[in-house]
Scaffold this active site. Structure first.
Site, PDB file in Angstrom:
ATOM      1  N   CYS A 188     -17.668 -48.266 -63.928  1.00  0.00           N
ATOM      2  CA  CYS A 188     -17.179 -46.977 -64.419  1.00  0.00           C
ATOM      3  C   CYS A 188     -18.296 -45.942 -64.320  1.00  0.00           C
ATOM      4  CB  CYS A 188     -16.712 -47.114 -65.868  1.00  0.00           C
ATOM      5  SG  CYS A 188     -16.226 -45.534 -66.578  1.00  0.00           S
TER       6      CYS A 188
ATOM      7  N   ASN B 149     -17.579 -55.492 -60.792  1.00  0.00           N
ATOM      8  CA  ASN B 149     -16.660 -56.483 -61.353  1.00  0.00           C
ATOM      9  C   ASN B 149     -17.086 -57.863 -60.874  1.00  0.00           C
ATOM     10  OD1 ASN B 149     -15.024 -53.894 -60.915  1.00  0.00           O
ATOM     11  ND2 ASN B 149     -13.651 -55.096 -62.194  1.00  0.00           N
TER      12      ASN B 149
HETATM   13  N1  COA Z   1      -4.873 -35.572 -61.092  1.00  0.00           N
HETATM   14  C1  COA Z   1      -5.319 -34.494 -60.424  1.00  0.00           C
HETATM   15  N2  COA Z   1      -5.894 -33.441 -61.008  1.00  0.00           N
HETATM   16  C2  COA Z   1      -5.989 -33.468 -62.341  1.00  0.00           C
HETATM   17  C3  COA Z   1      -5.538 -34.547 -63.108  1.00  0.00           C
HETATM   18  C4  COA Z   1      -4.966 -35.638 -62.432  1.00  0.00           C
HETATM   19  N3  COA Z   1      -4.541 -36.719 -63.072  1.00  0.00           N
HETATM   20  N4  COA Z   1      -5.776 -34.293 -64.387  1.00  0.00           N
HETATM   21  C5  COA Z   1      -6.367 -33.093 -64.451  1.00  0.00           C
HETATM   22  N5  COA Z   1      -6.501 -32.591 -63.204  1.00  0.00           N
HETATM   23  C6  COA Z   1      -7.127 -31.337 -62.797  1.00  0.00           C
HETATM   24  C7  COA Z   1      -6.573 -30.139 -63.502  1.00  0.00           C
HETATM   25  O1  COA Z   1      -5.472 -29.640 -62.798  1.00  0.00           O
HETATM   26  C8  COA Z   1      -7.747 -29.210 -63.520  1.00  0.00           C
HETATM   27  O2  COA Z   1      -7.895 -28.641 -62.241  1.00  0.00           O
HETATM   28  P1  COA Z   1      -8.543 -27.170 -62.029  1.00  0.00           P
HETATM   29  O3  COA Z   1      -9.964 -27.272 -62.493  1.00  0.00           O
HETATM   30  O4  COA Z   1      -8.435 -26.968 -60.556  1.00  0.00           O
HETATM   31  O5  COA Z   1      -7.712 -26.263 -62.871  1.00  0.00           O
HETATM   32  C9  COA Z   1      -8.930 -30.140 -63.707  1.00  0.00           C
HETATM   33  O6  COA Z   1      -8.492 -31.392 -63.201  1.00  0.00           O
HETATM   34  C10 COA Z   1      -9.342 -30.275 -65.154  1.00  0.00           C
HETATM   35  O7  COA Z   1      -8.189 -30.605 -65.928  1.00  0.00           O
HETATM   36  P2  COA Z   1      -8.253 -31.015 -67.448  1.00  0.00           P
HETATM   37  O8  COA Z   1      -6.881 -31.311 -67.922  1.00  0.00           O
HETATM   38  O9  COA Z   1      -9.045 -29.997 -68.209  1.00  0.00           O
HETATM   39  O10 COA Z   1      -9.013 -32.380 -67.373  1.00  0.00           O
HETATM   40  P3  COA Z   1     -10.452 -32.771 -67.921  1.00  0.00           P
HETATM   41  O11 COA Z   1     -11.505 -32.080 -67.167  1.00  0.00           O
HETATM   42  O12 COA Z   1     -10.431 -32.683 -69.386  1.00  0.00           O
HETATM   43  O13 COA Z   1     -10.487 -34.323 -67.473  1.00  0.00           O
HETATM   44  C11 COA Z   1      -9.245 -36.322 -66.958  1.00  0.00           C
HETATM   45  C12 COA Z   1      -9.569 -35.273 -67.982  1.00  0.00           C
HETATM   46  C13 COA Z   1      -8.635 -37.483 -67.680  1.00  0.00           C
HETATM   47  C14 COA Z   1      -8.261 -35.765 -65.972  1.00  0.00           C
HETATM   48  C15 COA Z   1     -10.533 -36.735 -66.209  1.00  0.00           C
HETATM   49  O14 COA Z   1     -11.553 -36.955 -67.118  1.00  0.00           O
HETATM   50  C16 COA Z   1     -10.349 -37.959 -65.371  1.00  0.00           C
HETATM   51  O15 COA Z   1      -9.624 -37.967 -64.376  1.00  0.00           O
HETATM   52  N6  COA Z   1     -11.001 -39.078 -65.733  1.00  0.00           N
HETATM   53  C17 COA Z   1     -10.887 -40.324 -65.028  1.00  0.00           C
HETATM   54  C18 COA Z   1     -12.138 -41.091 -65.191  1.00  0.00           C
HETATM   55  C19 COA Z   1     -12.033 -42.428 -64.487  1.00  0.00           C
HETATM   56  O16 COA Z   1     -11.197 -42.689 -63.666  1.00  0.00           O
HETATM   57  N7  COA Z   1     -12.979 -43.306 -64.838  1.00  0.00           N
HETATM   58  C20 COA Z   1     -13.083 -44.587 -64.251  1.00  0.00           C
HETATM   59  C21 COA Z   1     -11.947 -45.489 -64.514  1.00  0.00           C
HETATM   60  S1  COA Z   1     -11.900 -46.132 -66.148  1.00  0.00           S
HETATM   61 ZN    ZN Z   2     -13.741 -52.124 -64.524  1.00  0.00          ZN
END
Ligand code: COA
Ligand code: ZN
Length: 329
Positions: free
Chosen positions: A242, A251
């Site tokens: 992660c 993993n």
């Molecule tokens: N797919 C595509 N774009 C997404 C999205 C999704 N699921 N969720 C949010 N976005 C986009 C928004 O449209 C926004 O775009 P913009 O900046 O162009 O307007 C931007 O991302 C920020 O959106 P926001 O709702 O404020 O999200 P955030 O910045 O608070 O992040 C998550 C939240 C959950 C979307 C983000 O942290 C994330 O994807 N995390 C995944 C981490 C991961 O996979 N870790 C490893 C596996 S455990």
């Molecule tokens: Zn994992």
């Protein structure tokens, strides 16, 4: 320790999600698709193809739609994807995933670092995602991160973990993956956590997800299988981790786990030689050495030729033997 006695286990490949999200080189979309297609023929129950996360958070998987759209879907294999929020659920649905693998952390600090939400905010989003999935008749699995410890908070209490499982169970999810996100689990803890979860939630399918960060991945797998877990996430070559968890590494490696489980007599349904071949393809894609070991060493019964001067060694040993006095009767 028990022998496998042909007990059927179900294998989920996560290299193309947990693995690729951690690679610094962007793996070209065509290569991702070719790898998934190759893996599809190796006996997996499930392949986690990609994630529908924010491209700013996980740039490595920004091509999720195209990958899901162009893989050849083999009947019998479940093609799943990681979903962190409602936007991700909508994208997953448009991409016709077979399952939503929704994600949140059992640790508040890790959930904030990884998903930028409190756990309650995540749960509220995921409740909507589950409703979306139910409407579309798509099953939902929950990957619960940091079940065995958090790299920022330390111990994560089992009661809290079971509390989250309970809340998701009440929403009708099909399964829960108990994730050891940064390799903090140890065998006796795995035994306790898995046995408690299985006993309390008989209707749920539990999956175990181990990282090999502290070299306990294989022994934790044995502990989980002995506690009754039948589904396992693993990553070809041992890649993964992660990006929002300090110190995270790969993993437990698919070929290492399958080799061990097959030796023990479990029925994994997997083609080990096929895995070793696919690992060579993966190594070329990621352009670094893979942490897995069995791909290098081969199966335990892989037979090697004796040294080049072996006949000379034999002759010398014989000559020595002939010169030795036989003991008197
Ligand atoms: N797919 C595509 N774009 C997404 C999205 C999704 N699921 N969720 C949010 N976005 C986009 C928004 O449209 C926004 O775009 P913009 O900046 O162009 O307007 C931007 O991302 C920020 O959106 P926001 O709702 O404020 O999200 P955030 O910045 O608070 O992040 C998550 C939240 C959950 C979307 C983000 O942290 C994330 O994807 N995390 C995944 C981490 C991961 O996979 N870790 C490893 C596996 S455990
Ligand atoms: Zn994992």
């Amino acid at each position: 320790m028990n022998t496998g006695n042909g007990t059927r286990l179900y294998v989920n490949e996560v290299a193309t999600r947990d693995g690729f999200q951690m690679e610094s080189r962007f793996i070209p979309t065509d290569d991702k698709i070719a790898l998934v297609d190759r893996l599809s023929g190796l006996g997996y129950a499930k392949i986690e193809v990609t994630s529908f996360t924010a491209p700013k958070a996980i740039p490595a998987l920004r091509d999720g739609e195209e990958v899901m759209g162009r893989i050849a879907r083999r009947p019998g294999v479940v093609y799943t994807a990681l979903v962190p929020n409602l936007r991700g659920g909508e994208r997953a649905l448009d991409s016709r995933v077979d399952e939503f693998n929704i994600v949140m952390s059992a640790s508040e600090t890790h959930n904030l670092a990884n998903l930028r939400m409190t756990r309650e905010q995540s749960f509220a989003q995921l409740t909507e995602v589950i409703a979306l999935a139910r409407q579309a008749k798509v099953p939902v699995n929950v990957s619960l991160s940091c079940v065995f410890g958090c790299p920022m908070e330390g111990e994560v209490p089992l009661d809290g973990v079971l509390g989250w499982v309970d809340r998701f169970a009440a929403l009708g999810v099909a399964g829960i993956t108990l994730c050891d996100t940064t390799g903090m689990a140890y065998p006796t803890q795995v035994q306790e956590v898995c046995a408690s979860a299985l006993a309390r939630f008989e209707a749920l399918d539990f999956t175990a997800h181990f990282h090999n960060t502290r070299a306990m991945g294989l022994v934790n797998t044995v502990a989980a299988v002995e506690a009754g877990v039948r589904r396992f996430d693993m990553s070809l070559g041992g890649i993964g981790g992660c990006p929002y968890a300090p110190g995270a590494t790969g993993n437990v490696a698919t070929e290492d786990v399958i080799h061990m489980l097959q030796c023990m007599g479990y029925d994994t349904g997997m083609d080990l030689d096929g895995l070793i071949g696919a690992a060579a393809q993966l190594e070329a894609l990621v352009q670094h050495e893979l942490p897995a070991q069995v791909s290098r060493a081969g199966h335990r019964l892989t037979r090697h030729a004796p040294p080049a001067d072996f006949s000379e060694i034999v002759e010398r040993a014989k000559a020595r033997g002939e010169g030795r006095k036989e003991p008197q009767a």
